[in-house]
Every structure is written in C-alpha cells, then in structure tokens.
Design a protein around this motif. Structure first.
Motif, mmCIF file in Angstrom:
data_model
loop_
_atom_site.group_PDB
_atom_site.id
_atom_site.type_symbol
_atom_site.label_atom_id
_atom_site.label_comp_id
_atom_site.label_asym_id
_atom_site.label_seq_id
_atom_site.Cartn_x
_atom_site.Cartn_y
_atom_site.Cartn_z
ATOM 1 N N ASP A 71 0.831 -1.206 0.000
ATOM 2 C CA ASP A 71 0.000 0.000 0.000
ATOM 3 C C ASP A 71 0.872 1.265 0.000
ATOM 4 O O ASP A 71 0.646 2.183 -0.794
ATOM 5 N N LEU A 98 -11.600 8.455 -11.423
ATOM 6 C CA LEU A 98 -11.616 7.079 -10.896
ATOM 7 C C LEU A 98 -10.259 6.758 -10.254
ATOM 8 O O LEU A 98 -10.196 6.320 -9.104
ATOM 9 N N SER A 101 -9.389 8.671 -7.065
ATOM 10 C CA SER A 101 -10.039 8.201 -5.824
ATOM 11 C C SER A 101 -9.179 7.139 -5.118
ATOM 12 O O SER A 101 -9.258 6.983 -3.913
ATOM 13 N N PHE B 4 -13.684 6.970 4.732
ATOM 14 C CA PHE B 4 -14.186 7.853 3.688
ATOM 15 C C PHE B 4 -13.505 7.549 2.353
ATOM 16 O O PHE B 4 -14.151 7.480 1.309
ATOM 17 N N LEU B 5 -12.185 7.314 2.438
ATOM 18 C CA LEU B 5 -11.441 7.012 1.211
ATOM 19 C C LEU B 5 -11.943 5.703 0.592
ATOM 20 O O LEU B 5 -12.132 5.609 -0.619
ATOM 21 N N ARG B 8 -15.193 6.381 -1.072
ATOM 22 C CA ARG B 8 -15.018 7.152 -2.306
ATOM 23 C C ARG B 8 -14.536 6.255 -3.452
ATOM 24 O O ARG B 8 -14.995 6.347 -4.575
ATOM 25 N N GLN B 9 -13.599 5.376 -3.123
ATOM 26 C CA GLN B 9 -13.099 4.406 -4.118
ATOM 27 C C GLN B 9 -14.244 3.564 -4.665
ATOM 28 O O GLN B 9 -14.405 3.423 -5.863
ATOM 29 N N GLN B 12 -16.675 5.523 -6.807
ATOM 30 C CA GLN B 12 -16.124 5.819 -8.133
ATOM 31 C C GLN B 12 -16.114 4.576 -9.022
ATOM 32 O O GLN B 12 -16.389 4.657 -10.213
ATOM 33 N N LEU B 13 -15.802 3.427 -8.420
ATOM 34 C CA LEU B 13 -15.794 2.181 -9.204
ATOM 35 C C LEU B 13 -17.209 1.823 -9.659
ATOM 36 O O LEU B 13 -17.423 1.442 -10.816
ATOM 37 N N ALA B 16 -18.220 4.199 -12.392
ATOM 38 C CA ALA B 16 -17.546 3.907 -13.664
ATOM 39 C C ALA B 16 -18.203 2.724 -14.372
ATOM 40 O O ALA B 16 -18.504 2.789 -15.568
ATOM 41 N N HIS B 17 -18.468 1.647 -13.629
ATOM 42 C CA HIS B 17 -19.071 0.468 -14.259
ATOM 43 C C HIS B 17 -20.512 0.737 -14.698
ATOM 44 O O HIS B 17 -20.957 0.258 -15.737
ATOM 45 N N LEU B 19 -21.831 3.716 -15.534
ATOM 46 C CA LEU B 19 -21.823 4.598 -16.712
ATOM 47 C C LEU B 19 -21.461 3.818 -17.968
ATOM 48 O O LEU B 19 -22.047 4.011 -19.031
ATOM 49 N N GLU B 20 -20.495 2.922 -17.820
ATOM 50 C CA GLU B 20 -20.071 2.121 -18.973
ATOM 51 C C GLU B 20 -21.245 1.318 -19.533
ATOM 52 O O GLU B 20 -21.465 1.274 -20.742
ATOM 53 N N MET B 221 -5.072 -1.798 -12.522
ATOM 54 C CA MET B 221 -5.831 -1.371 -11.344
ATOM 55 C C MET B 221 -5.149 -1.812 -10.047
ATOM 56 O O MET B 221 -5.123 -1.063 -9.087
ATOM 57 N N THR B 224 -2.250 0.078 -8.177
ATOM 58 C CA THR B 224 -2.567 1.315 -7.438
ATOM 59 C C THR B 224 -2.945 0.905 -6.010
ATOM 60 O O THR B 224 -3.095 -0.297 -5.747
ATOM 61 N N PRO B 225 -3.163 1.866 -5.123
ATOM 62 C CA PRO B 225 -3.564 1.472 -3.758
ATOM 63 C C PRO B 225 -5.033 1.025 -3.667
ATOM 64 O O PRO B 225 -5.543 0.859 -2.559
ATOM 65 N N MET B 226 -5.729 0.846 -4.795
ATOM 66 C CA MET B 226 -7.132 0.409 -4.758
ATOM 67 C C MET B 226 -7.279 -0.879 -3.940
ATOM 68 O O MET B 226 -6.458 -1.775 -4.053
#
Lengths: 305, 379
Positions: A71, A98, A101, B4-5, B8-9, B12-13, B16-17, B19-20, B221, B224-226
């Motif tokens: 992380d 995206l 975030s 909260f983070l 938010r993640q 957003q995911l 995104a899916h 909207l796609e 994906m 990243t820190p996702m």
C-alpha cells in the motif's frame, strides 16, 4: 537511492529473461533502459513495480521491500504499463477521477493533471475516441496523479508518430525541471533515451551490456564518428575484411556503416574492400556516433530489430 | 485506509461500471428490450388459439386413390374434403377441418404419395402420419415416440372408425379453467425473470472480469492502492442494479400487457431475487477467476448456463423429463429460483415456502465466491 535492485534473476521455463541485473536510481534521476524487443526490459520493470517476483535478488523502493509494504509503495509510484486498456466509454475526466479516488486525490488535482497533459479540450471525450498519442498522454496523466516519487514508464511512446512522441517528451522534461521525481523509462528509441535521461542502461538478452551517461557511453571507446554508406546495386551481404572488422551491412535498408577509429587507416581499408569486391559507392556520410551505433557495434544488431 | 477514502473508491468504481453499461446501447437492448420482446412473442403465440395443422400421406395403390370410391379413404376424400394447391411446398392437398370452439380448429391435409416419397416426408417432419388401405383395412405408420404423431393418429383413426365419418369431440365435458395463474404466460414470465438474472449475472460479471484481465486492465488497477475487493464488489453491485431494473421492467410490461399479478409476498420475492443474484454472482466470479482468454470464458459460461436454460423449466415444465432426473434438475440454482419466483407469482407463496431455498442459493453463492477469490488471478 530511491530504487535499488541487486542481482536480479528471473526465468520463464527455459528462458532467462533477466540474468543477474543490478541497478540503482537516485532521487530526481532520469534513467533509461534501452534495448531491443525481448531484451528483458519489461520483466525487469515489472519486478521493480511489484507486479512480478524475482526468482533471486532484492529490490528496494525508497528503502522498502514490496512484501508487506504494497500500500505504501503504491502511493509513491506512478506507472504506465506497456499496453494499457481503460474503460472505453468513460471520459478522460471520469477516468482520471476514478484513479484519483484510489490515491485520495481531489478534483483540483485532476484538473491540474488534465492541464499538464494538455487534454483540456478532450476532457469530455470518451477514451475510445482518443488518438494513440492522446491515450498515451492520459496514461501518463494517470501515472502522475499521486505526485509520484518514482515514475516508471514502459515504452510510453512505442507506436506513436514523431509529433505525439515529442508531446510526451515535453511533459516529461517539464516534470524533470519542476519536480524531484525519479524516472525509470524503457524504450527502444535511442533518441528518446538521449533526450530525456541522465543515465542509460543498455540491455540485451536479460543482461546489461553497458551503462553510463550518454557522453560517457559514446566516449568510452574510441570511434566517436561513424561512416554510413550506400552502394549501387542490391547486396545481401558484403565480405568482411580483417583490416575493418566492425563493418556492418543491413540488407533490409541496403545501408552499411563502420566506426572510424583511425581516419587514414580505416578509410584505406574501406576503399580496399570496395575495390576487391568491385563495389561502387552511391552515397557516403560521416556523422557523430549514436547509441544505436554503439548497440550495433556491441551486438551486431540494430536496436529496433 | 480511512473509511471515507474506501467509500469514495467504491463509489467511483460503481459509477464507472454503471456509466459504462448505460452508455452501451447493445447492453440495454439485450438486457431490457430483448426479454420483453421474447415474452411478447411467446405470450402471444401461446395465448392465441390458432388452427392446428396435421398432414397425412396417403399411399397410392395403382390409380389415384380419389378415383377409387370403393375404399374407405377414397370415399372419404371425395365426400368430405376440398382440393387445394399450396404454393409454399408446391403440393396439392385434400383438406378437411374439424371445428371446435373450445379447443380450437384442427385442419387435416391429405396428400397422395408413394412409399419412397412418404418416407422422405416423414423424415423431414412434413407428414405426421402415413396411411395405407389394403383389403378394406387402414394401417397407420408413424413414430410412436412423437407425441404430435400420436395425437394425429388418435384423432384420425377415431374418425375413420366412426359411422359415416362423424367425429365429435364431447365439448360439454371440457371446462375451461379461468383461475388466475394458469395460463402459459403466467408460467413463462417468472421463468424469464429468473433466466434474465442468470444470463445477465453470468455474462455481465464473468465476461467483464475475463475481458479486463485479458486487456491488462486488472493488472493496471491493482498497481494502485485500490482495495482489490472493491473492484469485484463494484462489478457485482452494478450487475444487481441492472438485474433489478431489467426484472422490474419485464414485470411492469407483463402487468400491463398480460395482466399478470404477484399473488404472494413481495418481500419474499425480493429475498429470492437477492439470493439468486448472490448465487449466480458467486458462480460467475468462480468461473472467471483464472482465465484470461475470452474464448475460454465463452465456453465456461455456456457450460454453466446452457444446461440450466434447457432443463430448469423456463419455457416448459421440467416434469416431462424422466423421473430419476427431476430431483437433479430441482437442485440447479436456476430451477430453485424459477420455481420460487413462480410460486410467489402464481401460487401466492411467501417467506415460509421460499426461505430455505433462498438460504441454499445464498450459501451456493458464498461458497463459489470464496473459492473464486482464493484462486483469483489478477494478471
């Protein structure tokens, strides 16, 4: 050192992709891994990115190993993979939001990045409608979202036209000027490595052939000038001569070259080859030795083969 | 990572899916318009009484059988049928119609033929039955395993055996059922809702994961820190939302066009819906956990959905299958879900009747999901 890789090995079945490579990158340093396709560049950077595990050796990013620090390390690294797909029907702005975030970056940072990569006019366009160059700029923008300490770009300009390539260089040179970000870049364009990087590592077949700054690399050996020539007629090969062992003929481009170590002696030997083989010169050029020439003299092949 | 983070993640995911999907017209057509068109087509086809057509081959002796009124068949054709030419198959038939207000009309078409042509016509399904008369005795040739041929034989033989070729169905014995929920469309709509959930979940989740793995999107994906689980959860949540919209629209359509009502408990229906979604989402994650080739993904998805589509009693009752096979069919997730949705729709069932099945579906989903996550390959 922000990146330290020590004695890294990686094999896939019988193929030794990376063969005992060590490298280190300082903060703010821009380093290029230069080599042809299949040299092991991508495998090496994917190990540095934490995507693949080395069979042997140690990798430290900002002094930390990947295991147990995923992380924290993901927060300081920005990267672009060799081929990256994003969701086709998301806009540039939505795609950046995206990814923002994941790093807890806000919309203000997204706006900054859009400005930095010059996609203001395209921010409402779907990813699928972007050109190759614009898509690459978006990829770079995503890598820059988190103000990375380390930026790792795997062939960021492959397949782009010269203008699109220069756009990417412009963004990276701007970054070099304004931030202390380190860059590890893989490429098989010597011009790209020369333009962007302070330090160049030339790789082939999983090993480092030579490394140093551009000036060091080109001055390490004698022969900082190259003669390039074309012949009348079409030739598969030309007979090498003991007096001029470095002469190289590329039957695809129908161009030949050799390093000039001793003007009088080498030119004499060249003229002798022409005379012996009844060859006639169509064109002849003397130019400064490039990294491509260096690679050719080390491996007998061109970088972009 | 703070809460909260994380939220938010995930938001957003999901966004995104969602909207796609919403921006892909083909997804909306296959997910929403196609099931409605299918229910309309099948509903209309099975609720309108149409003439039943039966075709018979009559084996000629030496001359045309119509010319020989000494035979039963010849005599019957002359007296009772009218000759008509069908341009479609370029054939002349002798036609005869039995009218029945309650059951619908049946039209019999007789064609004079020889044995060679009759065999070809039987093989091609053109004739239901072939008839031959020898020495005042009529023989009927047909495949006894074919229910249509059997029914034709029963009707036509009864007719030829009757005095003066009078055949009457005793319609006063037939009582038309007018109970709610007994029409074919009442059977079909709950099945279509269940099948829609299965198809949409299996293709939507499995194919999305496999395609994103093959295009190295998953690899990008997870660099990243996702939080990795958020990616799977977001794909599943968006699919739940789509399934809900698809099922609700199909029900609203059936309500207005076919006058279909939910007779049982709506909360129980929601429970079955959620349990069914969990079951198929779990299976979808499991089958997409390892492969990065979309061709293999297609095969795996089909291996799961095709048997259930055919066997789970979506279009026709599975009680026609051999007895030993029925308990196996009843264990399929699609069968469980379709039966429960149907029992809530047309039998007035509630929690008591469906709770155990919903639990089974949920457990199935959780087990497959856990196994899928264990072997999940991000790149």
């Amino acid at each position: 050192m922000i990146i330290e890789a020590r004695d890294i090995y990686k094999s896939f079945k019988a193929v030794h992709a990376v063969n005992g490579i060590s490298l280190s990158i300082a903060e703010g340093q821009f380093v290029a891994l230069l080599g042809p396709n299949g040299a092991g560049k991508t495998t090496l950077v994917e190990m540095i990115e934490g995507i693949q595990q080395p069979d042997k050796g140690e990798i430290l990013i900002a002094g930390k190993k990947w295991k147990g620090n995923e992380d924290a390390l993901h927060h300081i690294i920005g990267l672009s993979l060799q081929e990256t797909y994003f969701i086709d029907k998301l806009t540039v702005h939505e795609t950046l939001c995206l990814f923002a975030s994941f790093y807890d970056e806000r919309k203000t940072r997204v706006a900054e990045v859009i400005d930095l990569i010059g996609l203001e006019e395209k921010k409402k366009s779907y990813v699928v409608n972007l050109s190759g160059g614009q898509r690459q700029r978006l990829t770079l923008g995503i890598a820059l979202l988190n103000h990375p300490k380390v930026l790792i770009l795997d062939e960021p300009t492959t397949g782009l036209d010269p203008n699109a390539r220069r756009e990417i260089w412009k963004i990276l040179l701007e970054l070099k000027k304004k931030s202390n970000t380190s860059l590890l870049l893989t490429t098989h364009y010597m011009e790209e490595a020369e333009q962007l990087c302070d330090y160049i590592i030339i790789m082939d077949k999983g090993s480092i052939l030579k490394e140093g700054s551009v000036t060091q690399l080109l001055n390490k050996e004698k022969g900082s000038k190259t003669i390039e020539f074309e012949l009348e007629g079409i030739y598969e090969t030309i007979a090498p001569a003991e007096t001029l062992p470095g002469i190289f003929w590329d039957n695809k481009t129908q161009k030949g070259s050799f390093q000039l170590f001793d003007m009088g002696k080498d030119m004499q030997a060249f003229l002798h080859i022409l005379e012996e083989n009844n060859l006639r010169i169509k064109n002849l050029e003397c130019r400064r030795k490039s990294l491509d020439d260096l690679f050719t003299s080390l491996t007998g092949r061109h970088l972009h083969e | 990572m703070n809460k909260f983070l994380k939220f938010r993640q995930l938001y957003q995911l999901i966004k995104a899916h969602f909207l796609e999907l919403m921006r892909e017209p083909a997804v909306l057509f296959w997910g929403i318009v196609f099931p409605i068109l299918m229910s309309l087509g099948l509903g209309v086809a099975f609720s309108t009484k149409q003439d039943v057509i039966r075709k018979m081959g009559i084996i000629k002796t030496t001359n045309s059988i119509v010319a020989d009124t000494s035979t039963f068949i010849g005599n019957f054709l002359v007296k009772n049928t009218s000759k008509e030419y069908h341009a479609g198959d370029k054939t002349t038939y002798y036609s005869f119609k039995i009218k029945n207000e309650k059951l619908g009309n049946t039209t019999f078409f007789f064609q004079e033929t020889n044995w060679k042509d009759a065999i070809v016509a039987l093989k091609r399904g053109k004739f239901n039955v072939v008839m031959e008369e020898k020495n005042k005795k009529i023989s009927y040739f047909f495949d006894p395993g074919n229910p249509d041929a059997q029914l034709t034989y029963i009707k036509i033989s009864k007719f030829f055996e009757s005095k003066d070729y009078i055949y009457q169905e005793k319609t006063d014995q037939i009582k038309m059922l007018s109970l709610e929920g007994t029409r074919y469309i009442d059977f079909l709509i709950p099945g279509l809702i269940a099948m829609g959930i299965m198809m949409s979940t299996m293709w939507g989740i499995s194919y999305t994961i496999i395609e994103r793995r093959s295009k190295k999107f998953l690899r990008r994906m997870v660099s990243t820190p996702m939080k990795k689980s958020h990616l799977l959860i977001s794909i599943i949540i968006v699919r739940f939302m789509m399934n809900f919209i698809e099922a609700a629209l199909l029900y609203i359509f059936a309500y207005f066009v076919f006058d279909i009502h939910i007779q049982g408990s709506i909360p129980a229906l929601l429970m079955v819906f959620i349990a069914g979604n969990i079951a198929f989402a779990g299976i979808a994650v499991f089958i997409s956990s390892n492969t990065s080739k979309t061709e293999i993904g297609n095969g795996l998805i089909n291996v799961v959905v095709m048997p259930m589509m055919v066997l789970s009693g979506i279009f026709f009752s599975y009680h026609n299958f051999p007895e030993w096979f029925i308990p196996i069919i009843q264990k399929f997730p699609l069968t469980i879900m379709a039966d429960d949705i149907r029992s809530i729709f047309i039998e007035g069932a509630g929690f008591a009747e469906t709770a155990l099945h919903s639990m089974m579906l949920t457990i199935t989903g959780i087990v497959f999901f856990a196994a899928g996550v264990k072997y999940f390959k991000w790149y």
